[in-house]
Design an enzyme around this catalytic site. Structure first.
Site, PDB file in Angstrom:
ATOM      1  CB  CYS A  70      15.205 -34.209   1.856  1.00 44.77           C
ATOM      2  SG  CYS A  70      15.408 -35.951   1.564  1.00 44.77           S
ATOM      3  NE  ARG A  77      16.435 -44.300   4.214  1.00 41.77           N
ATOM      4  CZ  ARG A  77      17.221 -43.916   3.224  1.00 41.77           C
ATOM      5  NH1 ARG A  77      17.743 -44.820   2.412  1.00 41.77           N
ATOM      6  NH2 ARG A  77      17.495 -42.642   3.039  1.00 41.77           N
ATOM      7  CD  GLN A  95      20.608 -40.665   4.324  1.00 40.14           C
ATOM      8  OE1 GLN A  95      19.869 -39.789   4.747  1.00 40.14           O
ATOM      9  NE2 GLN A  95      20.513 -41.146   3.104  1.00 40.14           N
ATOM     10  CG  ASP A 114      21.137 -36.360   3.635  1.00 43.67           C
ATOM     11  OD1 ASP A 114      21.411 -36.306   2.429  1.00 43.67           O
ATOM     12  OD2 ASP A 114      19.985 -36.446   4.075  1.00 43.67           O
ATOM     13  CG  HIS A 156      19.435 -31.937   0.979  1.00 46.54           C
ATOM     14  ND1 HIS A 156      19.438 -32.376   2.273  1.00 46.54           N
ATOM     15  CD2 HIS A 156      18.862 -32.919   0.236  1.00 46.54           C
ATOM     16  CE1 HIS A 156      18.866 -33.575   2.324  1.00 46.54           C
ATOM     17  NE2 HIS A 156      18.518 -33.935   1.111  1.00 46.54           N
ATOM     18  CE  LYS A 177      19.804 -43.766  -9.021  1.00 50.25           C
ATOM     19  NZ  LYS A 177      19.687 -44.670  -7.882  1.00 50.25           N
ATOM     20  CG  HIS A 223      18.303 -35.320  -2.616  1.00 52.58           C
ATOM     21  ND1 HIS A 223      17.511 -35.441  -1.516  1.00 52.58           N
ATOM     22  CD2 HIS A 223      17.514 -34.823  -3.594  1.00 52.58           C
ATOM     23  CE1 HIS A 223      16.284 -35.042  -1.817  1.00 52.58           C
ATOM     24  NE2 HIS A 223      16.250 -34.667  -3.060  1.00 52.58           N
TER      25      HIS A 223
END
Lengths: 652, 652
Positions: free
Chosen positions: B351, B380, B398, B400, B402, B482, B528
């Site tokens: 992000c 992680r 990911q 991912d 945004h 979420k 996200h």
């Protein structure tokens, strides 16, 4: 007369001019450098303005303005005109280790307009005039050897010189020019400098039209950020005006092609202080360009029998001890990361991971050659001072591959590799290459015989393919001989990209085996090869080679469809859709701007095809094509689509 | 009677049986767990063999062999047969934090054949018999409270029990069962255990046919690797034999689908101790699978208006302080890396980098929504004990994205997102989903009003799309509400993949703006979203869902062309080439094996189409097709190619 001597003398003349024009200036040092010279100054006015030593950034204002009246209009015109845009921005960075860090990228990242340096450049023109005036006076350069005391008297108002005197007389041996009680100075007119020389006898020997002051930058006294920041004025100098002009023109051309500036203009990538120096952020258009290159390599190398693998960005420290990187490459690796009491490293190389994948099975000679490729992002330490746009970064993606084969396969594999490698490089539009073969250094892994065989294979292959090359004797890495290829761009500048290295070391260290025809264990030969080197660097080279005007197949945006008026919007959208369905990357330029503004934007953005559609085009299902700043006339939409498809397929 | 009580009592019966069969064994603890129970033992024989406490790995031999004669032949047959292959391998890891680390992957990575546990399993069958024998004796469970002294006397030969007695009597409050001078014990027959209960009154209450000992593993005493490693015996237990059988069958089914085993069988990926736990090596076929998924997502999301970006894997620590990750997410982040006296972090999220790219320009409302996507590899921290194949790793990619939009665009964007998201998940063959909406927790960023609006938008969208969902009240992350989606695989097991999170926090922290219609600065709303979650995990789920038999479009190898005899090789090669030219991934199986062996190999490798070509096929330009272990007969090559093309295009 050596040109370096002229350059060094010009540094003195520059200081002399500054002394005359800005009394009270403190002087640092002023050597000759490649293509010119510089001198470091501490201007009084800057001090008066509260310019804090070593803390404040240098700004154009740090160079005291010369009274406007002194700037004659033609000089001024030049100073503000397009020509001067090519001179580097003057904004230096606050924390740079040395002057090399005053890169345009930095200024760009901060949104500085390089033209903000124009007042400074105007001042430089005036100083230049003063220098010419002095040169024409045929000033003599006189060398003297004086005592430390005398020197201290002469330079009593010059703290930097006093520091040098102290040091020179302290540490130098008696036999030297300086030392114990002796200092060498040069006097030219009213200017005296502590200096080892040599210099011209008189300014008669200097061509007043063959030098130019080009930029100013901040530079810490003696390169340490603990010291005050001085103002460094750079000049370029040659023997003749023609040489100077040629140099400046080439530099201007190179600067128009500066990938860092193009990267911003084309919105491809950026760096960010909060992310960290040398760590890239790829913007959407840059990411498209990357993806095109990656997909092309994927397809091409898959067809060439490479198998793709994907590996982690970190691995245990021990892995790098086994590989030898920890021992031999540590200074380029980052500090360890602790996980569960064990140390892990960011990878500087992909090789150990590929070796590990090879080793997940017992391999037979029937499987060889095994060729693993990865677009592997690696992280290597580079000093902040040498970071440079895309071509010198701290994180980059190698088009890495490793080939394991038996000794009898080496020549064949190398031949394929070079042949297919050149095919790929040529597809990207490169035609000229410098090829180097590096042979065995003093310290080496493997056997002398093995090296000889491998080196012979490399030579044989280069010969068979009729490639001209130079030998770099003893220039091989300790683990094996190698071929390096520099690709030459459209300005003839060489860029190191391809490397092909035979490795006798890793197969040994990782105890790699294959079972030969007779059922015996054998060590495979390993070849490391990177073709374009790194995607980042290669994109940098592509941008400079094409001055940003990428060929159609590589352009992130290939076509803009521009409606003349609002009644043409529907048709322009249809045009976009049809081309887009046909596989092209098209933008429908709908925004509220004039057609000519859109065309200008498109040309700045180096869009390969700008399509303008009005009544006529709409009626005839055609498009008016503009490409590379030229009107190519009207073409039927379907014909244009075919043309585009063919060009993309042919990678034009 | 609670099933947990029965399970706990079975643990005692297991210990009782071991006490009878292996006199001198030291006892650890034996609780009920999910679906069963376990008990930890230190076997004397293991000690005798010089098995070093806490240093040596456990091996099947650590469970003392029962005399061969005791193993009745049917039991033994089962123990060695296919049925037993489904029980987990017994190899535990040397350093695992707890028993969960005894994963098959580990064993697989080391090339252990899981069948090596058969002697152990045979021993387990014998212990089981002993247990049944005891159960049938209707042994009573008698609770007693005794003094510390008495307890110490009873357990004088049991060091682990003595340790527990010491601790229990020291720290517990007087009111407890244990404490100061009181210990609670249970006696059943000749077996006495320190225990808080409860237990069955007598073994009459236990169904002797509804339990099974399933595996052994190494487990450190009290979970600490500083302590000796004990041998843990696991059992499964239910009230009825049917329940047990159902459970075991489902487990066997799940184990046949274990992606860790399939990953090795299909040669997709591996882990390596020298690289590090939870860090993947993707082999060539695994890399193809990744690439197919990535390319599909790239194409699909590009069509949906996402722009792709690429960001660094490290960034300065300060960046993570601004983002809030350092404050709130530190325990999942790795230790800093030092570069030029500054600290950098491996990224756990993409992000902040996407925010940085957004911020390279002044954004207008006209540009919104801005949608950045990246296949970003993040790192992680996960405890080694919870790492599990592909679904719980330390480095993963990911999918991912945004999205930044104005408040009035939120519903539209969420609707698109969900609609398009489900389309993608369904393309991969998933049909059932569990949807959760998580609302505002006690601590939150942003305003209550903003939360309400966003939560309403999420609800509205779920309702509009007629999606059933559950509310998780207060389950939102602190920065926004979420939606989480768990996809259900073919066995009905849910896997957390998709998450869609509204974020009021980062736009604030990074001071993100856009200029609205009236020229005012506004904060964008940020979403996200990860759709498949991580490529690694998703591949794990796909493998389990399809039991490794991936649909044609996803299969790394789609077709094998197998010649019947050597005179059919040329034709088989032609077949391969034509299919390959048509866009299929084909292997020409040329190696020196029988046709039936090749077919068997192909079926183990779950190749979608096996083509066998002999005289008849050659003559008629046909192929004989085998798919999913079935003969589909002969088809013209060109017709088959068309069929394949259509299936690939339709993602079947």
């Amino acid at each position: 007369m050596k040109i370096e001597t002229i350059r060094h003398s010009l540094a003195h003349i520059l200081a002399y001019a500054v002394q005359e024009m800005y009394p009270g200036t403190k002087f640092g040092i002023g050597p000759a450098i490649e293509n010119g010279f510089y001198y470091d100054f501490e201007f009084v006015e800057a001090d008066k303005r509260g310019y804090q030593r070593g803390l404040t950034r240098i700004t154009p204002e740090d160079l005291p303005k010369v009274a406007e009246s002194k700037v004659s209009s033609p000089t001024r015109a030049i100073a503000k005109g397009q020509d001067e845009r090519s001179s580097s921005p003057t904004r230096a960075i606050a924390k740079g280790q040395d002057e090399r860090s005053s890169s345009p990228t930095r200024a760009i990242a901060k949104g500085q307009d390089e033209r903000s340096s124009s007042p400074t450049l105007a001042s430089l023109r005036v100083i230049e005039e003063k220098m010419r005036e002095l040169i024409k006076q045929n000033i003599k350069f006189e060398k003297k050897i004086i005592s430390k005391k005398e020197a201290e008297e002469i330079f009593k108002a010059q703290p930097y010189k006093l520091e040098l005197i102290e040091e020179l007389t302290r540490v130098r041996p008696v036999s030297d020019l300086h030392g114990s009680d002796r200092c060498q100075i040069y006097q030219s007119g009213n200017f005296i400098d502590l200096c080892r020389g040599p210099h011209v006898k008189s300014t008669k020997e200097i061509n007043p039209d063959a030098f130019k002051l080009t930029k100013i930058a901040g530079a810490y006294w003696r390169g340490s950020e603990k010291n005050p920041m001085l103002t460094r004025i750079y000049g370029k100098a040659f023997k003749t005006k023609k040489e100077l002009d040629d140099y400046l023109q080439k530099e201007a051309e190179a600067e128009k092609r500066d990938h860092r500036i193009l990267g911003q203009k084309l919105d491809l990538f950026s760096f960010d202080d909060e992310v960290g120096a040398g760590l890239l952020l790829w913007h959407p258009k840059g990411a498209i360009l990357r993806k095109i290159i990656e997909d092309y390599l994927y397809k091409e190398l898959t067809a060439q029998g490479y198998q793709w693998v994907v590996s982690s960005h970190i691995g245990k420290l021990d892995l790098w001890k086994v590989s030898g990187h920890w021992e031999l490459y540590r200074e380029n690796m980052y500090s360890p990361i602790k996980i569960d009491e064990e140390e892990y490293m960011l990878k500087p190389m992909n090789c150990p991971f590929h070796v590990k994948i090879y080793k997940t099975k017992i391999r037979s000679y029937k499987e060889l050659p095994i060729k693993y490729a990865e677009l592997g992002t690696v992280y290597r330490y580079e000093k902040s001072g040498v970071l440079h746009g895309l071509v010198r970064v701290r994180g980059f993606t190698q088009d890495d591959a490793h080939i394991w084969c038996g000794p009898e396969q080496l020549s064949t594999e190398l031949t394929k590799l070079l042949k297919e490698g050149f095919k790929i490089l040529k597809t990207f539009g490169f035609k000229d290459f410098d090829i180097y073969l590096s042979t065995r250094p003093e310290k080496y892994a493997g056997t002398a015989k093995g090296w000889q065989k491998a080196t012979n294979s490399l030579k044989y292959v280069l010969k068979t393919l009729k490639l001209k090359y130079q030998i770099d004797p003893g220039g091989g890495v300790f683990y094996g001989p190698k071929i390096d290829i520099k690709i030459k761009d459209s300005l003839g500048r060489p860029w190191q990209c391809t490397t092909i290295q035979v490795d006798f070391n890793l197969p040994e260290r990782f105890k790699m085996n294959y079972i030969d025809k007779k059922g015996r264990k054998q060590r495979p030969i390993m070849i490391h090869r990177a073709l374009i080197g790194s995607i980042e660097r290669f994109i940098g080279v592509l941008l400079e080679h094409y001055a940003g005007a990428l060929p159609l197949w590589l352009a992130p945006e290939q076509i803009w469809a521009i409606p003349v008026g609002s009644r043409h919007k529907k048709y322009a959208r249809e045009v976009s859709q049809k081309l887009s369905d046909g596989g092209a990357r098209v933008e429908f330029k709908d925004e509220n701007k004039t057609v000519s503004k859109k065309i200008r934007d498109g040309e700045i953005q180096k869009i390969p095809y700008l399509l303008v559609v009005g009544d006529k085009e709409m009626k005839t299902e055609s498009v008016r094509i503009r490409s590379k700043n030229k009107d190519l006339g009207i073409m039927k939409l379907m014909k244009f689509l075919e043309k585009v498809k063919i060009e993309i397929t042919n990678k034009k």
